[in-house]
Design an enzyme around this catalytic site. Structure first.
Site, PDB file in Angstrom:
ATOM      1  N   ASP A 123       0.856  -1.188   0.000  1.00  0.00           N
ATOM      2  CA  ASP A 123       0.000   0.000   0.000  1.00  0.00           C
ATOM      3  C   ASP A 123       0.888   1.233   0.000  1.00  0.00           C
ATOM      4  O   ASP A 123       1.994   1.212   0.557  1.00  0.00           O
ATOM      5  CB  ASP A 123      -0.912   0.015   1.229  1.00  0.00           C
ATOM      6  N   ASP A 141      -7.075  -1.577  -4.474  1.00  0.00           N
ATOM      7  CA  ASP A 141      -8.107  -1.242  -3.486  1.00  0.00           C
ATOM      8  C   ASP A 141      -9.089  -0.220  -4.054  1.00  0.00           C
ATOM      9  O   ASP A 141     -10.303  -0.317  -3.841  1.00  0.00           O
ATOM     10  CB  ASP A 141      -7.476  -0.670  -2.216  1.00  0.00           C
TER      11      ASP A 141
END
Length: 170
Positions: A123, A141
């Site tokens: 991330d 995401d």
């Protein structure tokens, strides 16, 4: 059910490839250029910050001890398979739902590869306000969230004719 894949929602599978490639290239760039937790401020509310997510969205089950890697792997494979089957059964003209499903599949596969390759998801998109940070996330995401939103939106604004075409509710 459409007679060929060209007439079905599978015609939208290029979106899966686009999301997957963009997600993986961005993560490879982060891995090649950032140390863990390294951060570069880009805007007064946005950083690139490399973090590892061993859990799911919003770091759910991040500290669960490792079993969650396999649970989320099974979930990603299961949902991707299910949505692909549904795409095959849908006419290509259901653009909103086909786009939604392919966004979710592309995102799920992007994060799946991370879990299998690294044991965690990379991330790096870090939005914040003052000292409050939203959990870091990635392109996969984002695609999953947009796809889920489109599925919800479609459930409110579309009706289907017997031939599968969309009809605006009203």
């Amino acid at each position: 059910m459409p007679s060929s894949w060209k007439e079905s929602g599978l015609r939208w599978y290029w979106v899966v490839v686009l999301v997957f490639v963009a997600d993986q290239l961005s993560k490879q760039w982060v891995l090649a250029n950032f140390d863990l937790r390294e951060s570069i401020n880009l805007l007064p509310f946005f950083n690139f910050t490399y973090v590892r997510n061993y859990g799911a969205a919003f770091s759910f089950l991040n500290d669960a001890g490792g079993w969650q890697r396999w649970l989320f792997t099974l979930v990603a494979v299961g949902f991707s398979t299910l949505l692909t089957v549904w795409l095959r059964k849908q006419p290509k003209g259901l653009w909103r739902l086909n786009l939604a499903y392919t966004l979710v599949i592309g995102g799920a596969l992007g994060n799946l590869i991370d879990r299998l390759q690294h044991g965690f998801v990379v991330d790096f998109l870090d939005f914040y306000w003052k000292t409050s940070h939203f959990p870091a996330f990635n392109i996969a995401d984002s695609a999953i969230c947009v796809g889920a939103g489109l599925i919800i939106l479609d459930s409110f604004i579309s009706e289907r004719k017997p031939n599968g075409e969309d009809v605006a509710k009203g």
